[in-house]
Design an enzyme around this catalytic site. Structure first.
Site, mmCIF file in Angstrom:
data_model
loop_
_atom_site.group_PDB
_atom_site.id
_atom_site.type_symbol
_atom_site.label_atom_id
_atom_site.label_comp_id
_atom_site.label_asym_id
_atom_site.label_seq_id
_atom_site.Cartn_x
_atom_site.Cartn_y
_atom_site.Cartn_z
ATOM 1 N N HIS A 11 -17.163 32.870 21.513
ATOM 2 C CA HIS A 11 -17.740 33.560 21.154
ATOM 3 C C HIS A 11 -18.983 33.747 21.745
ATOM 4 O O HIS A 11 -19.602 32.927 22.765
ATOM 5 C CB HIS A 11 -17.520 32.501 19.942
ATOM 6 N N ASP B 247 -20.161 30.477 4.021
ATOM 7 C CA ASP B 247 -20.792 30.961 5.021
ATOM 8 C C ASP B 247 -21.588 32.430 5.503
ATOM 9 O O ASP B 247 -22.625 33.125 5.276
ATOM 10 C CB ASP B 247 -19.767 30.793 6.901
ATOM 11 N N ARG C 106 -30.023 32.113 4.079
ATOM 12 C CA ARG C 106 -30.666 31.385 5.453
ATOM 13 C C ARG C 106 -31.865 32.644 6.436
ATOM 14 O O ARG C 106 -32.889 32.364 6.026
ATOM 15 C CB ARG C 106 -29.629 30.748 6.670
ATOM 16 N N SER D 95 -21.728 26.862 10.532
ATOM 17 C CA SER D 95 -21.539 28.817 10.878
ATOM 18 C C SER D 95 -20.593 29.779 11.559
ATOM 19 O O SER D 95 -19.696 30.019 11.735
ATOM 20 C CB SER D 95 -22.850 29.298 10.959
ATOM 21 N N LYS E 280 -15.914 29.416 11.256
ATOM 22 C CA LYS E 280 -15.234 30.761 11.532
ATOM 23 C C LYS E 280 -14.078 31.031 12.547
ATOM 24 O O LYS E 280 -13.333 31.642 12.052
ATOM 25 C CB LYS E 280 -16.215 32.362 11.486
HETATM 26 N N1 URA Z 1 -24.511 33.238 14.411
HETATM 27 C C1 URA Z 1 -23.290 33.066 13.678
HETATM 28 O O1 URA Z 1 -22.755 33.430 13.400
HETATM 29 N N2 URA Z 1 -24.172 31.772 12.236
HETATM 30 C C2 URA Z 1 -25.542 31.682 12.679
HETATM 31 O O2 URA Z 1 -25.735 30.266 12.032
HETATM 32 C C3 URA Z 1 -26.202 32.438 13.265
HETATM 33 C C4 URA Z 1 -25.511 33.253 14.814
#
Ligand code: URA
Length: 445
Positions: free
Chosen positions: A101, A180, A187, A202, A206
């Site tokens: 990621h 999320d 947010r 977050s 995932k």
């Molecule tokens: N990317 C994400 O998936 N979540 C966040 O909170 C910030 C960047």
């Protein structure tokens, strides 16, 4: 004893256990107290079910941003987000699973080369991605520049492709960590994105729900990144590797420079073309270095020893996997990529040495030209973007072409030029210091 007719009674709405009402939880975090596991489980689950008001969750997110969460709270918060949806299991695909990621950068097309490269070395890469918002582009937007390519796959299609090809890059499913999805949107509009525990949980919720066996995080640092300083990026890297450790997921975070764009191209089709150059054994050296560095870390987590990712990339074997990966999702890797209707060249105003193109400025220019979106529902132009024509250290004269602006909507050119103004394109008399691309590596223990 339960009376007659109990089975037919209306279900009683879920009530928070004592001490776990939304207000009590907001007050606890406002007063800098540690949240209990029950409080976290209840508030995250109830929010995902629509039983906690948006204003209460917004207040809690702000209290977390201001007062933080420790490692245990953050690990529980992550688990509660995972538990809000389904989890995937690709353990039967016959290869070790490993994913990567990136926290997002300008010209960051590394996934396009990395997923086929790591698959060519023997691992399976289930890369479930999102679309871009703002000045950093999304991997799906880039791949959608390829005629016919399809981002939406069913779980069974992902599994079949992992078995047959070893690499999948596709859209994440709405059932993975739905809490999320909802919280991130909240947010975004309440000034609470920049909380390290919330960002870390977050991202990790995932990836953990996706069922990978190892995870490499490319944590970007610099003007074009989410985290502008090494200290902040290190904090995020440590929070994410700690979550990985708490969940038994071997995790490595690599801090990498994002003060200037990666490669020479920024924009969807332009980046695909550049990625193909790298997959064919060429391309800019920074892209090759970072791809090979991240591939080595992924292969180590997958337990694949003795592979030579640099050699595999140079040999064209990763390109073969790319070709199969694109075809498996309906794309034609041989089709011409979209080209912009208008291309304008920006030239040097004075003689000197080209030092850098600021990542944020180039990313913003590409975005203004149509390569990115301001709101989730906006379309993107496949062909829009910026192509750099010089490298740091190149000597330039007045009039030397520095970069091209590509767009289908020429009325956007003045905005893009403004974004590049000032110190964005630095030409001075001294040669620049060499770029330090990989800044640090941190591993889960
Ligand atoms: N990317 C994400 O998936 N979540 C966040 O909170 C910030 C960047």
């Amino acid at each position: 004893m339960r009376g007659v007719g109990w089975a037919d009674a209306e279900p009683i709405p879920a009530q928070p256990p004592p001490g776990t009402s939304a207000v009590e939880i907001v007050v606890a975090k406002r007063d800098c107290r540690e949240l209990t596991r029950d409080q976290i489980d209840w508030v995250v689950g109830a929010y995902a079910r629509g039983e906690v008001a948006e204003e209460q969750m917004a207040a809690l997110a702000m209290a977390i941003l201001l007062n933080g969460m420790d490692a245990d709270e953050t690990a529980h918060w992550t688990q509660a987000m995972i538990d809000s949806g389904e989890t995937l299991d690709f353990g039967d695909v016959g290869r070790p699973l490993v994913d990567k990621h990136s926290t997002g950068g300008v010209g960051d097309k590394i996934t396009l080369m990395l997923a086929p490269l790591v698959a060519a070395c023997g691992a399976a890469v289930p890369q479930l991605s999102g679309r871009g918002l703002g000045h950093t582009g999304g991997t799906l937007d880039k791949l959608e520049a390829i005629p016919g390519w399809r981002a939406e796959l069913s779980t069974e299609e992902i599994r079949a492709q992992l078995r047959a090809v070893g690499a999948v890059v596709c859209a994440t499913t709405p059932t993975l960590a739905p809490a999320d999805r909802r919280l991130y949107a909240l947010r975004d509009v309440t000034g609470t994105v920049e909380s390290v525990p919330l960002i870390a949980s977050s991202i990790m919720s995932k990836k953990l729900a996706e069922g990978t066996g190892g995870l490499v995080l490319d944590v970007k640092v610099g003007s074009g990144a989410f985290m502008k300083t090494r200290a902040r990026a290190g904090e995020l890297a440590d929070a994410m590797t700690a979550i990985g450790a708490a969940h038994g997921l071997p995790t490595t975070a690599v801090l990498t420079d994002m003060s200037v764009p990666l490669g020479r191209c920024v924009g969807n089709a332009l980046e695909v073309a550049e990625a193909v150059e790298v997959l064919r054994g060429g391309g800019p050296p920074d892209l090759v270095t970072l791809t090979v560095t991240l591939a080595s870390e992924m292969l180590a987590l997958a337990g694949i020893t003795g592979a030579d990712p640099a050699g595999v990339l140079a040999s064209g074997a990763a390109y073969e996997v790319w070709d199969r990966m694109i075809r498996a999702q309906g794309g034609d890797p041989d089709a011409a990529l979209p080209a912009a209707r208008h291309v304008e060249t920006v030239t040097a105003e004075r003689a000197g040495v080209f030092v850098s193109a600021d990542a944020m400025a180039v990313g913003t220019a590409a975005w203004r030209l149509g390569a990115g979106r301001a709101r989730k529902e906006d379309p993107v132009q496949a062909a829009a973007g910026v192509r750099l024509l010089v490298d740091p250290g190149d000597e330039v004269q007045p009039g030397t072409p520095l970069l091209e602006l590509h767009t289908d909507t020429p009325e956007k050119l003045p905005d893009a030029r403004r974004a590049l103004g000032g110190a964005a394109l630095l030409v001075i008399s001294e040669p620049p210091r060499p770029r330090e691309l990989v800044l640090d590596v941190r591993r889960s223990r």
